[in-house]
Design a protein around this motif. Structure first.
Motif, mmCIF file in Angstrom:
data_model
loop_
_atom_site.group_PDB
_atom_site.id
_atom_site.type_symbol
_atom_site.label_atom_id
_atom_site.label_comp_id
_atom_site.label_asym_id
_atom_site.label_seq_id
_atom_site.Cartn_x
_atom_site.Cartn_y
_atom_site.Cartn_z
ATOM 1 N N UNK A 21 -4.558 -3.375 -9.626
ATOM 2 C CA UNK A 21 -4.827 -1.958 -9.375
ATOM 3 C C UNK A 21 -5.674 -1.845 -8.103
ATOM 4 N N UNK A 22 -5.238 -0.997 -7.213
ATOM 5 C CA UNK A 22 -5.967 -0.880 -5.945
ATOM 6 C C UNK A 22 -5.565 0.397 -5.232
ATOM 7 N N UNK A 23 -6.290 0.680 -4.195
ATOM 8 C CA UNK A 23 -5.945 1.787 -3.313
ATOM 9 C C UNK A 23 -5.040 1.231 -2.214
ATOM 10 N N UNK A 24 -4.120 2.054 -1.695
ATOM 11 C CA UNK A 24 -3.270 1.545 -0.617
ATOM 12 C C UNK A 24 -4.094 0.897 0.501
ATOM 13 N N UNK A 25 -3.560 -0.217 0.991
ATOM 14 C CA UNK A 25 -4.162 -0.961 2.110
ATOM 15 C C UNK A 25 -5.297 -1.893 1.728
ATOM 16 N N UNK A 26 -5.636 -1.942 0.447
ATOM 17 C CA UNK A 26 -6.695 -2.887 0.045
ATOM 18 C C UNK A 26 -6.191 -4.324 0.140
ATOM 19 N N UNK A 27 -4.857 -4.484 0.134
ATOM 20 C CA UNK A 27 -4.294 -5.833 0.286
ATOM 21 C C UNK A 27 -3.508 -6.300 -0.927
ATOM 22 N N UNK A 28 -2.971 -5.364 -1.689
ATOM 23 C CA UNK A 28 -2.261 -5.752 -2.914
ATOM 24 C C UNK A 28 -1.045 -6.640 -2.621
ATOM 25 N N UNK A 29 -0.256 -6.242 -1.627
ATOM 26 C CA UNK A 29 0.931 -7.062 -1.388
ATOM 27 C C UNK A 29 0.556 -8.399 -0.767
ATOM 28 N N UNK A 30 -0.488 -8.408 0.036
ATOM 29 C CA UNK A 30 -0.950 -9.676 0.618
ATOM 30 C C UNK A 30 -1.434 -10.595 -0.508
#
Ligand code: G4P
Length: 532
Positions: A21-30
């Motif tokens: 769970x995260x906000x966009x751009x926090x690096x979830x896909x990375x």
């Protein structure tokens, strides 16, 4: 040979089903890619991430997905680590944030809360955390991007504790401020520093090497001492990992790192294996719980319709809750008591579907041709089970829907009713507008795009949507509805939900809701988040 119940239980014990769970751009896909790199990917189901041009953007079922380069579909990634099978369920974010994002959380046993070191807690993280708390999902925290300037580590701990009333208990602590990362301390092995160096040959996986504390002191006394002092401070404050407090949602083990360089990722992966809970008994609507070694049961947490417009295809995403799922078995749909054949069960979503032959508690299966299935459905074999209905979530976007072609109003009504039943949007009836012009309510604006596309394509009734200037819904009572009608300061609308008849009051924002509450203290306004 063990019975199938024992078999299911032992497979369940080595599964970890979680979401980030995260906000966009926090690096979830990375982070997802980094986790998959460390672990051994078993299947890569659909898109890891919904950004155009990135690897793994799998689904282009709908034209609008192509146009925007985003994936409507939740992806599931399955990988192995230290003898465990990890199921990582994607929580769509960005513009595709929708009720499905929340629903995914009904299918996981743990969440990794990913925080950008420079930004701290952000809006979408807060919303998703609220749902985790409501559902009792334990949360592991990963503070990302420590390789670039950001906030103080202690300040971030304070923020989590203060805002989420959640005790952060660091398991890993950074040596060096954000942007000046020297290494990490694993608090379970306090006398050493873990140092990361770029792998030779440009490989992504950073090389991790332990450095004894005495040497770390010599190399950089100030940073090492600061980290040790901070950890002492935290220890005195009781910020020590406590498995029970974590599992009951009172504490969150905290990790630091930089997903982009694979720093701290191995430690997080280990934590998912060591700390995250395996699938356990699942609460039943009638009370009691279905243990994992009971006969097969599963929960449909998402239905993706019209993936292949030529075939009116429909895929239901089901999490196995108990027993063993075997493709081809006939299961019962609890809501209708009717059998459902599972000939077309897939482990892979997106275009590269592959058949799944067997799945265990915690695994996710895609059931194709699932026209009869709905979000929240329970499927079972042998012994009946019904799981509690899927909660509805507080909508934040509202639009009035009208048929573009009045001669198609029958198709219009049928289509809207069907989309409501499928949970694509919530359909409200406005006292002001009547049921000829229902108000559609959504968690994310993209749900409206799905409505527009499906109404035109599937029900041959193109719709006109008029956005309403409201962004906040509260459940209210009769006194509240009356007050709304009398209110002059608030441009609110009292609405009645069709399905459960709950009255909803809509406001442009929380300030307006606040002044309404002050003007009419007798009116009840309840938060809707994950209301059953
Ligand atoms: P999301 O899925 O949560 O939206 O985030 P995503 O992984 O796409 O990451 C957002 C941006 O943050 C990307 O940069 C990514 O490279 C960067 N990022 C992720 N993890 C780290 C980290 O540990 N350290 C640093 N310094 N950056 C990180 P971008 O410029 O938006 O995209 P790209 O061009 O690099 O792909």
């Amino acid at each position: 040979m063990s019975s199938s119940g024992d078999w299911a239980a032992s497979e369940a014990a080595r599964r970890r089903t979680f979401a980030v769970i995260s906000h966009p751009d926090a690096g979830k896909s990375t982070l997802t890619e980094a986790l998959a790199l460390h672990a051994q990917a078993i299947t890569e189901a659909g898109a890891v991430h919904g950004k155009a041009g990135r690897r793994g953007v799998a689904s282009d079922w709908m034209e609008m997905e192509k146009a925007r380069g985003i994936s409507v579909t939740s992806a599931v990634l399955q990988f192995a680590h230290r003898g465990c099978v990890l199921n990582l369920l994607d929580t769509p974010g960005h513009a595709d944030f929708s009720e499905d994002t929340y629903r995914v959380l009904a299918a996981v046993d743990c969440a990794v809360m990913l925080i950008d070191a420079a930004k701290g807690l952000e809006e979408q993280t807060r919303k998703l955390f609220d749902v985790c708390r409501h559902r009792g999902i334990p949360v592991i925290t990963f503070v990302n991007k420590w390789d670039r300037p950001g906030r103080e580590a202690l300040e971030l701990m304070d923020e989590i504790e203060r805002e989420f009333r959640l005790k952060p208990t660091p398991v890993v602590w950074p040596i060096g401020d954000a942007g000046y990362l020297r290494g990490l301390i694993d608090v379970r092995q306090p006398g050493q520093m873990l140092r990361y160096t770029r792998a030779p040959g440009g490989a992504h996986k950073a090389v991790e090497a332990p450095v004894p504390g005495q040497r770390a002191v010599l190399e950089d006394e100030a940073d090492w001492s600061k980290a040790v002092e901070e950890l002492d401070l935290l220890r005195v404050d009781g910020a020590v990992h406590d498995q029970e407090a974590f599992l009951t949602g009172r504490a969150t083990p905290v990790f630091f790192g930089a997903a982009i360089s694979n720093i701290g990722v191995r430690l997080l992966l280990d934590a998912i294996v060591d700390l995250a809970p395996p699938p356990g008994p699942r609460e039943l609507e009638s009370g009691g719980a279905r243990p994992v070694d009971a006969p097969f049961s599963g929960l449909v947490f998402k239905v993706q319709a019209n993936m292949d417009p030529a075939h009116r295809d429909r895929i239901a995403f089901m999490r196995v809750c108990s027993g063993i799922f075997e493709r081809g078995m006939t299961v019962t749909r609890a809501a209708s008591g009717k059998p459902f054949a599972t000939k077309y069960a897939h482990s892979v979503f997106g275009q590269d579907r592959s058949m799944v032959d067997i799945a265990y508690p915690g695994d996710v299966v895609g059931l194709v041709n699932a026209t009869a299935l709905r979000v929240g459905d329970t499927l079972y074999a042998e012994q009946a089970a019904v799981f509690p209905p899927m909660p509805t979530f507080a909508p934040e976007y509202f639009a009035v829907a009208r048929p573009a072609d009045l001669s198609r109003s029958k198709q219009f009504r049928r289509g809207i009713a069907q989309l409501d039943e499928e949970g694509v949007v919530q359909v409200l009836v406005s006292d002001l507008r009547g049921d000829q012009a229902p108000v559609l309510a959504a968690v994310g604006p993209m749900q409206f795009d799905v409505v527009t596309a499906r109404m035109a394509g599937e029900f041959s009734s193109p719709v006109k949507l008029e956005m309403l200037p409201y962004h906040l819904a509260r459940a209210t009572d009769t006194a509240g509805a009356e007050a709304l009608n009398r209110s002059r300061i608030v441009q609110g609308e009292a609405l009645t939900r069709i399905r459960d008849k709950a009255q909803l009051a809509l406001f442009p924002d929380r300030w307006q809701a606040g002044s309404f509450e002050r003007e009419f203290p007798e009116a009840r306004l309840d938060h809707l988040i994950a209301a059953h």
